[in-house]
Design a protein around this motif. Structure first.
Motif, mmCIF file in Angstrom:
data_model
loop_
_atom_site.group_PDB
_atom_site.id
_atom_site.type_symbol
_atom_site.label_atom_id
_atom_site.label_comp_id
_atom_site.label_asym_id
_atom_site.label_seq_id
_atom_site.Cartn_x
_atom_site.Cartn_y
_atom_site.Cartn_z
ATOM 1 N N ARG A 13 165.116 113.135 72.596
ATOM 2 C CA ARG A 13 166.487 112.594 72.631
ATOM 3 C C ARG A 13 167.191 113.297 71.236
ATOM 4 N N ALA A 14 168.313 113.789 71.200
ATOM 5 C CA ALA A 14 168.925 114.321 69.983
ATOM 6 C C ALA A 14 169.360 113.228 69.039
ATOM 7 N N PRO A 15 168.737 113.535 67.660
ATOM 8 C CA PRO A 15 169.337 112.455 66.725
ATOM 9 C C PRO A 15 170.761 112.444 66.802
ATOM 10 N N PRO A 16 171.138 110.997 66.522
ATOM 11 C CA PRO A 16 172.692 110.794 66.566
ATOM 12 C C PRO A 16 173.479 111.338 65.360
ATOM 13 N N GLY A 17 174.683 111.882 65.638
ATOM 14 C CA GLY A 17 175.660 112.352 64.656
ATOM 15 C C GLY A 17 175.309 113.868 64.462
ATOM 16 N N VAL A 18 174.420 114.613 65.111
ATOM 17 C CA VAL A 18 174.233 116.001 65.080
ATOM 18 C C VAL A 18 175.212 116.594 66.280
ATOM 19 N N ARG A 19 176.039 117.397 65.990
ATOM 20 C CA ARG A 19 176.832 118.250 67.003
ATOM 21 C C ARG A 19 175.991 119.453 67.214
ATOM 22 N N ARG A 20 176.104 119.983 68.479
ATOM 23 C CA ARG A 20 175.372 121.123 69.060
ATOM 24 C C ARG A 20 176.149 122.310 69.615
ATOM 25 N N LEU A 21 175.907 123.539 69.259
ATOM 26 C CA LEU A 21 176.669 124.344 69.934
ATOM 27 C C LEU A 21 175.270 125.429 70.411
ATOM 28 N N PHE A 22 175.354 125.667 71.660
ATOM 29 C CA PHE A 22 174.388 126.613 72.369
ATOM 30 C C PHE A 22 175.198 127.852 72.695
ATOM 31 N N VAL A 23 174.910 129.012 72.364
ATOM 32 C CA VAL A 23 175.510 130.285 72.565
ATOM 33 C C VAL A 23 174.430 131.311 73.191
ATOM 34 N N SER A 24 174.957 131.400 74.533
ATOM 35 C CA SER A 24 174.064 132.686 75.210
ATOM 36 C C SER A 24 174.914 133.784 75.532
ATOM 37 N N ALA A 25 174.142 134.818 76.030
ATOM 38 C CA ALA A 25 174.886 136.046 76.262
ATOM 39 C C ALA A 25 174.175 137.015 77.366
ATOM 40 N N THR A 26 175.123 137.813 78.000
ATOM 41 C CA THR A 26 174.460 138.534 79.047
ATOM 42 C C THR A 26 174.858 140.010 79.055
ATOM 43 N N LEU A 27 174.040 140.909 79.516
ATOM 44 C CA LEU A 27 174.664 142.287 79.455
ATOM 45 C C LEU A 27 175.766 142.418 80.219
ATOM 46 N N SER A 28 175.869 141.656 81.443
ATOM 47 C CA SER A 28 177.016 141.613 82.182
ATOM 48 C C SER A 28 178.365 141.329 81.406
ATOM 49 N N HIS A 29 179.512 141.716 81.791
ATOM 50 C CA HIS A 29 180.753 141.151 81.145
ATOM 51 C C HIS A 29 181.409 140.247 81.940
ATOM 52 N N THR A 30 180.862 140.086 83.269
ATOM 53 C CA THR A 30 181.183 139.011 84.030
ATOM 54 C C THR A 30 180.530 137.598 83.989
ATOM 55 N N GLU A 31 181.124 136.724 83.502
ATOM 56 C CA GLU A 31 180.409 135.420 83.409
ATOM 57 C C GLU A 31 180.133 134.800 84.988
ATOM 58 N N GLY A 32 178.629 134.247 85.047
ATOM 59 C CA GLY A 32 178.190 133.775 86.290
ATOM 60 C C GLY A 32 177.935 134.788 87.180
ATOM 61 N N SER A 33 177.900 136.259 87.008
ATOM 62 C CA SER A 33 177.370 137.335 88.019
ATOM 63 C C SER A 33 175.853 137.031 88.133
#
Length: 327
Positions: free
Chosen positions: A248-268
């Motif tokens: 479980r994530a320690p309390p008080g630590v906010r998270r940002l998960f960044v991912s990328a694709t070669l495709s320019h269309t999200e969810g393709s």
């Protein structure tokens, strides 16, 4: 981990390389690749090919004592941003093209960037443990009081950061209360598909006379690579414990998960299959731990360390978080 003949031969070869070459950009690349592939199986002693986790400044390690840190960081700020590279990389992977993210954050947020080098071929949990120790020493010796710590990890580096947070909580590390944010760039939280495919191939090939040579080569994969296949960040996960720990994530630590694709269309469909060439986008079923999730199109895995779109996303999120508002 027993050293393979290949790793032993590489150790001998590296011992003959002049120090000036090892400190060059090519030498740093070779160091990252060798460690990533062989891990603890390449224990070249001394500063020529350091195996331990270090803070780096201008391609050289910095001592984690007050005098060394004050000399290396004359404008030390209370807000630290710790950068962790990925598999087969070194801290130099953050320095491509334009100004690095750390230098830009210094100007935009007044933070002190710290670039960590570690042996990416070791178990992720072992590097996480070492990061707990390193940050403990760093906070104790930093020239000014540390008020805020941000961890930014690329690929495997994000898993190392997550592992360190869990272990810091287990060890009740005092500095954990100062960690406010974690940013993961292209991190395979549920494991890397490419490594899983290789593991299946090794199993399918078996040890027949025809396939044994290829099987032996593929089996040379380091502990870090094997962990990456399943996203293992705790020792009990790879040590064969009957029931893995509930992470479980320690309390008080906010998270940002960044991912990328070669495709320019999200969810393709293409984007979901190929992702950024190495890692697929963060899915809803993954262990996001209530993280904010951002997707960027038209980027490959390694562009996540230097692309303007990535920096703008991270900076905007850090600024919004600092104000206590949603990103």
């Amino acid at each position: 981990m027993t050293r393979s003949p290949v790793a032993a031969a590489l150790t001998v070869a590296v011992a003959q390389v002049p120090a000036t070459v090892l400190e060059s950009a090519v030498g740093h690349y070779a160091a990252g690749v060798a460690h990533g592939l062989f891990g603890a199986g390449l224990p070249v002693a001394g500063p020529r090919f350091a195996d331990g986790m270090t803070i780096r400044q201008r391609r050289r390690p910095v001592g984690v004592d007050r005098r060394s840190l004050a000399g290396a960081f004359p404008g030390a700020a209370g807000r630290l941003v710790v950068f962790l590279h990925g598999l087969t990389e070194t801290e130099r992977s953050w320095f491509r093209g334009k100004a690095d993210f750390g230098a830009r954050l210094t100007g935009d947020l007044g933070a002190s960037p710290l670039y960590v080098r570690y042996n990416s071929g070791r178990h992720i949990s072992e590097n996480g443990r070492d990061l707990v120790t390193l940050v403990s020493r760093l906070v104790a010796a930093w020239p000014v009081p540390v008020t805020d710590i941000v961890l930014i990890g690329h690929s495997m580096g994000g898993l190392v950061a997550r592992s360190a947070l869990y272990q810091a909580e287990e060890r009740r590390a005092p500095w954990l209360s100062r960690v406010t944010r974690l940013v993961c760039l292209g991190t395979p939280h549920s494991g890397a598909p490419l490594e899983r495919h290789v593991a299946r191939l090794v199993s399918l090939l078996g040890n027949s006379a025809w396939t044994a040579p290829l099987t032996r080569v593929l089996a040379l994969r380091s502990d870090g690579i094997r962990d990456l296949g399943d996203g293992w960040i705790h020792r009990e996960q790879w040590a064969g414990a009957e029931a893995g720990p509930e992470l479980r994530a320690p309390p008080g630590v906010r998270r940002l998960f960044v991912s990328a694709t070669l495709s320019h269309t999200e969810g393709s469909r293409w984007g979901r299959l190929i992702g950024d060439l190495l890692v697929t986008p963060v899915a809803a079923a993954e262990p996001t731990e209530s993280a904010d999730v951002a997707w960027l199109g038209g980027l490959n895995h390694f562009a996540l360390q230097h692309a303007d779109a990535v920096y703008d996303t991270v900076l905007g999120w850090l600024r919004a978080d600092a104000k206590g508002s949603a990103p």
